[in-house]
Design a protein around this motif. Structure first.
Motif, PDB file in Angstrom:
ATOM      1  N   TYR A 103     -41.163  21.996  29.668  1.00  0.00           N
ATOM      2  CA  TYR A 103     -42.462  21.204  30.342  1.00  0.00           C
ATOM      3  C   TYR A 103     -42.056  20.422  31.448  1.00  0.00           C
ATOM      4  O   TYR A 103     -42.860  20.580  32.419  1.00  0.00           O
ATOM      5  N   THR A 104     -40.944  19.619  31.330  1.00  0.00           N
ATOM      6  CA  THR A 104     -40.771  18.949  32.608  1.00  0.00           C
ATOM      7  C   THR A 104     -40.273  19.659  33.818  1.00  0.00           C
ATOM      8  O   THR A 104     -40.805  19.162  34.980  1.00  0.00           O
ATOM      9  N   ARG A 106     -41.793  22.437  34.576  1.00  0.00           N
ATOM     10  CA  ARG A 106     -42.682  23.451  34.882  1.00  0.00           C
ATOM     11  C   ARG A 106     -42.549  24.698  34.493  1.00  0.00           C
ATOM     12  O   ARG A 106     -43.111  25.763  35.243  1.00  0.00           O
ATOM     13  N   SER A 108     -43.014  25.648  31.273  1.00  0.00           N
ATOM     14  CA  SER A 108     -43.998  25.776  30.253  1.00  0.00           C
ATOM     15  C   SER A 108     -45.012  24.912  30.457  1.00  0.00           C
ATOM     16  O   SER A 108     -45.060  23.749  30.874  1.00  0.00           O
ATOM     17  N   ASP A 109     -46.192  25.159  29.847  1.00  0.00           N
ATOM     18  CA  ASP A 109     -47.282  24.171  29.761  1.00  0.00           C
ATOM     19  C   ASP A 109     -47.617  23.596  28.646  1.00  0.00           C
ATOM     20  O   ASP A 109     -48.664  22.858  28.423  1.00  0.00           O
ATOM     21  N   LYS A 111     -46.600  21.077  25.668  1.00  0.00           N
ATOM     22  CA  LYS A 111     -45.627  19.863  25.432  1.00  0.00           C
ATOM     23  C   LYS A 111     -45.764  19.896  24.014  1.00  0.00           C
ATOM     24  O   LYS A 111     -46.438  19.830  23.243  1.00  0.00           O
TER      25      LYS A 111
END
Lengths: 223, 92
Positions: A103-104, A106, A108-109, A111
Motif C-alpha cells: 500500500y505504501t 502504491r 495495492s489500494d 490498506k
C-alpha cells in the motif's frame, strides 16, 4: 464525537510511570557514557544525587517490567485466552506487513485493518520489552549489586556488563524514538495521539486503523 | 467465580512491588563492602580481558545493526505517512 476505550486507567498509570522512569534513566545515565558532552548534568545535580536518581528510576523500571509480565500472564490465563494475540506475533502480522508495504509503495489500494496492535507497533513493543525490560534491567541490577554479581561471574566480566548496559542504552533511545514516531506521527493520530493519556480513541480513527479489534469489541467477542 | 480485570491488575502491581522489595532486602542483608577479590591468576585475568574485548566489539556490532534497522523502519514510516497524506489529498 464517539469514543472507544482502548486503555484502562491501570495501563495509563503503568505507561506513565515506565515512560517517566525511562526518561530519567536517559537523563542520569548518558552523562556516564558521554561525560564530555553532558558534563552539565552531574555538574548541576552532583554525581551522588544523579546516581541516586538513576538507581531509583531503575528500580521503578524493574517494578514496571515485572508488573507487565505478571499482568500479561494472569490476563492470558484467567481473563481471556486471546489476550496474548495482542502482543505475540501472529500469521496476520506477516500478511499485514506485506499489504502495508504494498500500500505504501502504491502496489495495492488495500490498506490492512489491524488488530489491537499493528505489526509495526508489535515490533516497537518488542524493542522496548527486550532492550529496556530485559537487557537494561538485568545488566542494571548486576551493576548496582556487583558483590552479588561476583557470586555468579568473575569480577572482570562486570566490565563486559558495563559495556552491554551502555551500548544498549543507545539502542534503547533509538527504540523509544521509533515509539514516538509510530504513536504521534501516524496519519490517523497526527499530530498528537491522546489515547495513552485519556485511554480512549475516536471511533472513526479506531475504525480506520484497528478495524479487526473494533469489530471484536463491538461484536462482543472480546470483553 | 470469574476473575475480573481489576483483580489481575491489583495482583500484578502488588506482586511486582513485593518481588523488588524482597530483592532489595536480600541484597541489603548480604552487602559486603570492600570485598573485591584480588587477581589470583594473571593468565586467567588476561584471558578474561581478551574475552571482554570480544564481547564489547560484538555488542557494538549488534547495537549498530539494531540502530540501522530502527532507522530503516523510521524511514519506512515516514514514507507511509507521506503516502497516506497524499492519498487523503487526492480523495479530497
Amino acid at each position: 464525537m464517539e469514543y472507544v476505550t482502548r486503555f484502562s486507567k491501570f495501563q495509563i498509570g503503568v505507561h506513565a510511570v515506565g515512560a517517566l522512569s525511562i526518561l530519567l534513566l536517559y537523563f542520569t545515565g548518558f552523562p556516564i557514557s558521554f561525560p564530555v558532552a553532558l558534563w552539565w548534568i552531574p555538574a548541576a545535580l552532583g554525581y551522588p544525587l544523579m546516581m541516586l536518581i538513576h538507581r531509583i528510576a531503575g528500580a521503578t523500571l524493574v517494578v514496571v517490567a515485572l508488573i507487565l509480565i505478571i499482568y500479561h500472564v494472569l490476563n492470558a490465563v484467567f481473563i481471556r485466552e486471546r489476550f496474548l494475540r495482542y502482543v505475540l506475533p501472529t500469521q496476520k502480522d506477516v500478511i499485514d506487513a506485506i499489504y502495508d508495504v504494498a500500500y505504501t509503495f502504491r502496489l495495492s489500494d488495500k490498506k490492512p485493518r489491524y488488530d489491537k496492535r499493528s505489526w509495526l507497533e508489535k515490533f516497537d513493543l518488542y524493542t522496548i520489552a527486550i532492550i529496556d525490560g530485559l537487557l537494561m534491567c538485568t545488566t542494571g541490577i548486576l551493576l548496582w549489586m556487583p558483590y552479588l554479581a561476583m557470586k555468579i561471574m568473575p569480577a572482570p566480566y562486570l566490565l563486559a556488563v558495563t559495556s552491554v548496559h551502555a551500548a544498549f542504552a543507545v539502542l534503547s533511545i533509538a527504540g523509544v524514538l521509533l515509539h514516538f514516531y509510530l504513536a504521534h506521527l501516524s496519519p490517523e493520530f497526527f499530530p498528537l495521539n491522546r489515547s495513552m493519556f485519556s485511554g480512549e480513541i475516536p471511533r472513526e480513527e479506531a475504525e480506520k486503523k484497528y478495524g479487526v479489534w473494533l469489530d471484536e469489541i463491538e461484536g462482543g467477542v472480546v470483553r | 467465580m470469574s476473575v475480573k480485570k481489576v483483580q489481575v491488575e491489583a495482583v500484578a502491581a502488588v506482586a511486582a512491588i513485593a518481588i523488588v522489595v524482597v530483592l532489595v532486602a536480600y541484597v541489603a542483608g548480604n552487602y559486603v563492602p570492600n570485598q573485591l577479590p584480588r587477581i589470583p591468576d594473571q593468565d586467567a585475568y588476561t584471558h578474561q580481558m581478551a574475552l571482554i574485548g570480544d564481547i564489547d566489539l560484538m555488542v557494538k556490532i549488534i547495537v549498530g545493526i539494531g540502530v540501522f534497522a530502527i532507522l530503516l523502519l523510521e524511514i519506512y514510516e515516514h514514507i507511509a505517512i507521506t503516502e497516506c497524506f497524499r492519498r487523503k489529498k487526492v480523495e479530497e
